[in-house]
Design a protein around this motif. Sequence first.
Motif, PDB file in Angstrom:
ATOM      1  N   GLN A 206       0.849  -1.195   0.000  1.00 38.50           N
ATOM      2  CA  GLN A 206       0.000   0.000   0.000  1.00 38.50           C
ATOM      3  C   GLN A 206       0.884   1.244   0.000  1.00 38.50           C
ATOM      4  O   GLN A 206       1.960   1.238   0.585  1.00 38.50           O
ATOM      5  CB  GLN A 206      -0.870   0.020   1.268  1.00 38.50           C
ATOM      6  N   PRO A 207       0.409   2.336  -0.622  1.00 34.89           N
ATOM      7  CA  PRO A 207       1.189   3.573  -0.579  1.00 34.89           C
ATOM      8  C   PRO A 207       1.109   4.224   0.806  1.00 34.89           C
ATOM      9  O   PRO A 207       0.035   4.271   1.416  1.00 34.89           O
ATOM     10  CB  PRO A 207       0.502   4.460  -1.626  1.00 34.89           C
TER      11      PRO A 207
ATOM     12  N   GLU B 120       5.551  -1.911  14.286  1.00 33.78           N
ATOM     13  CA  GLU B 120       4.873  -3.132  13.802  1.00 33.78           C
ATOM     14  C   GLU B 120       4.637  -3.072  12.301  1.00 33.78           C
ATOM     15  O   GLU B 120       4.342  -4.087  11.672  1.00 33.78           O
ATOM     16  CB  GLU B 120       3.534  -3.306  14.504  1.00 33.78           C
ATOM     17  N   MET B 121       4.720  -1.850  11.740  1.00 35.02           N
ATOM     18  CA  MET B 121       4.457  -1.716  10.308  1.00 35.02           C
ATOM     19  C   MET B 121       5.754  -1.894   9.510  1.00 35.02           C
ATOM     20  O   MET B 121       6.766  -1.266   9.825  1.00 35.02           O
ATOM     21  CB  MET B 121       3.864  -0.342  10.029  1.00 35.02           C
ATOM     22  N   LEU B 122       5.693  -2.761   8.507  1.00 38.74           N
ATOM     23  CA  LEU B 122       6.873  -2.976   7.659  1.00 38.74           C
ATOM     24  C   LEU B 122       6.870  -1.928   6.554  1.00 38.74           C
ATOM     25  O   LEU B 122       5.983  -1.901   5.703  1.00 38.74           O
ATOM     26  CB  LEU B 122       6.828  -4.381   7.057  1.00 38.74           C
ATOM     27  N   ARG B 123       7.860  -1.045   6.627  1.00 38.76           N
ATOM     28  CA  ARG B 123       7.921   0.067   5.674  1.00 38.76           C
ATOM     29  C   ARG B 123       8.941  -0.259   4.588  1.00 38.76           C
ATOM     30  O   ARG B 123      10.011  -0.781   4.865  1.00 38.76           O
ATOM     31  CB  ARG B 123       8.282   1.363   6.411  1.00 38.76           C
ATOM     32  N   ILE B 124       8.582   0.079   3.368  1.00 41.59           N
ATOM     33  CA  ILE B 124       9.384  -0.329   2.209  1.00 41.59           C
ATOM     34  C   ILE B 124       9.546   0.882   1.288  1.00 41.59           C
ATOM     35  O   ILE B 124       8.627   1.698   1.191  1.00 41.59           O
ATOM     36  CB  ILE B 124       8.633  -1.435   1.413  1.00 41.59           C
ATOM     37  N   LYS B 125      10.723   0.992   0.631  1.00 41.31           N
ATOM     38  CA  LYS B 125      10.895   2.036  -0.387  1.00 41.31           C
ATOM     39  C   LYS B 125      11.046   1.373  -1.743  1.00 41.31           C
ATOM     40  O   LYS B 125      11.750   0.378  -1.866  1.00 41.31           O
ATOM     41  CB  LYS B 125      12.158   2.850  -0.111  1.00 41.31           C
TER      42      LYS B 125
ATOM     43  N   ARG C 248      12.073   1.662  -6.041  1.00 42.59           N
ATOM     44  CA  ARG C 248      13.272   2.173  -6.713  1.00 42.59           C
ATOM     45  C   ARG C 248      13.232   3.679  -6.934  1.00 42.59           C
ATOM     46  O   ARG C 248      14.240   4.307  -7.184  1.00 42.59           O
ATOM     47  CB  ARG C 248      13.461   1.435  -8.039  1.00 42.59           C
ATOM     48  N   HIS C 249      12.001   4.253  -6.866  1.00 42.13           N
ATOM     49  CA  HIS C 249      11.870   5.707  -7.032  1.00 42.13           C
ATOM     50  C   HIS C 249      11.850   6.430  -5.680  1.00 42.13           C
ATOM     51  O   HIS C 249      11.441   7.581  -5.606  1.00 42.13           O
ATOM     52  CB  HIS C 249      10.585   6.035  -7.798  1.00 42.13           C
ATOM     53  N   GLU C 250      12.234   5.684  -4.626  1.00 43.49           N
ATOM     54  CA  GLU C 250      12.261   6.262  -3.265  1.00 43.49           C
ATOM     55  C   GLU C 250      10.867   6.608  -2.766  1.00 43.49           C
ATOM     56  O   GLU C 250      10.705   7.463  -1.903  1.00 43.49           O
ATOM     57  CB  GLU C 250      13.155   7.521  -3.200  1.00 43.49           C
ATOM     58  N   ARG C 251       9.839   5.959  -3.343  1.00 47.47           N
ATOM     59  CA  ARG C 251       8.489   6.199  -2.849  1.00 47.47           C
ATOM     60  C   ARG C 251       8.222   5.260  -1.679  1.00 47.47           C
ATOM     61  O   ARG C 251       8.627   4.097  -1.712  1.00 47.47           O
ATOM     62  CB  ARG C 251       7.460   5.969  -3.957  1.00 47.47           C
ATOM     63  N   ASP C 252       7.525   5.785  -0.666  1.00 44.88           N
ATOM     64  CA  ASP C 252       7.262   4.983   0.531  1.00 44.88           C
ATOM     65  C   ASP C 252       6.047   4.091   0.336  1.00 44.88           C
ATOM     66  O   ASP C 252       4.973   4.562  -0.021  1.00 44.88           O
ATOM     67  CB  ASP C 252       7.028   5.913   1.731  1.00 44.88           C
ATOM     68  N   LEU C 253       6.263   2.816   0.623  1.00 42.99           N
ATOM     69  CA  LEU C 253       5.181   1.832   0.585  1.00 42.99           C
ATOM     70  C   LEU C 253       5.163   1.132   1.936  1.00 42.99           C
ATOM     71  O   LEU C 253       6.081   1.290   2.750  1.00 42.99           O
ATOM     72  CB  LEU C 253       5.446   0.780  -0.495  1.00 42.99           C
TER      73      LEU C 253
END
Length: 436
Positions: free
Chosen positions: A75-76, A92-97, A99-104
């Motif tokens: 999710q964005p 508790e939330m798994l945060r991901i970036k 390749r465009h450095e956008r946060d998911l």
Amino acid sequence: MRLSRAFVPTLKETPAEAQIASHRLMLRAGLVRQTASGIYAWLPMGLRVLRNIGEIVRQEQDAAGAQEVLMPTLQPAELWQRSGRYEDYGPEMLRIKDRHERDLLYGPTNEEMITELVRGGVKSYRELPQILYHIQWKFRDEMRPRFGVMRGREFLMKDAYSFDIDQQGAVNSYRRMMLAYMRTFQRLGVKAIPMVADTGPIGGELSHEFIILAPTGESHVFYDAAFDDIDVSRRAIDQDDPADLARFFGALTAHYAATDEKHDTAAWEQVDPARRREGRGIEVGHIFYFGQKYSKPLGFTVAGADGKPVIPEMGSYGIGVSRLVGAIIEASHDEAGIIWPDSVAPFRAAILDLRAGDAATGAMTSDIYARLAGNALLDDPDERAGAKFADADLMGLPWQIIVGPKGAAKGVVELKRRATGERHEVSVEDALGKIG
Ligand code: 5CA
């Protein structure tokens, strides 16, 4: 499935990492394997159970008028920033970036996303109520993943979301889901009791946890024996009649039921001592009514009957589908292994060929296997009878059809019911008739 060709890696030894029965049995019976802390791969036997549970959950959601969708796991972050939960949710939330450095983020739940989807498609009060659900993997970076699939980091959840024009409608949707839950758990072969609960990070003012009784449950529970007598059948309650739903909700909430967190000793003292029940329980479902907590910050309005904008009232409704696999085992096992309820068992029966390679037992077991049309596990490897009996009890299929050379000569088999241990010598026809 022929065991000789199947990937069912059973273990003789008790795995050291498993503290509770369901975790031990799931590893020993070859249902799952851990791939990283709190993350599991589902092997053929485990996946069949997971699917059976998911299917019963799905059928009861559909019967309650909920519509299935499938939202993504990723999710964005922006969506969660708008509701204010991006910061609140914490580690508790798994945060991901990307390749465009956008946060998911890997979704721990879907209130924001479903609100955004419904906002895009529902414009008028006439299109409400709506109840939507999906069965999708979630990720919560639990501090202490433990007890196998019961408290995992990645887990399968059914989550439903209701949208109504006013509070009265929302409460009706809540009751409708509560009824669907009672019917679901009954079909799953477990006894579930709704207990008043805290709302935690989901929020809201009305919330119930569904607790199933099992001696190894995480919480201590107190309840009135009156719960044993509540009839949730379609004959007893019409879900389309709000008065019927209100009566059902009244009956379900009139009696004392609480986990240790919410236990009220003064109220407990009021319960007739003959009807007091105590035990341990596992939370397998949790439902929430939270009004406009998400619809408001996400700017969801519909045109009301007078044309003025109205902010819809919402609720959300979760069932831990993967947790249920462990929870059902906790509620239904013995020293020898799992005892699957008929409705969720990976196969109806195990067919034990006690003399693999023998022409007569081979012909008989192949015939029975064919007639059970894919709903049986044929134990055909050349193994000792004792090992086959132990494996069959460990795997816990509801029926065992035991075929030895003496029986094959007489045209009879031994039929064993796993739950009771009862064994009878019967004809093949009678065995198949019983198994159904
Ligand atoms: N959005 C709401 C309802 S849709 C929600 O997320 N509720 S919840 O947090 O209570 O989770 C719903 C159910 O998921 C729980 O009742 C439980 O059965 C299951 N669950 C929650 N956390 C885990 C976990 N770490 N491992 C396995 N199952 C879990």
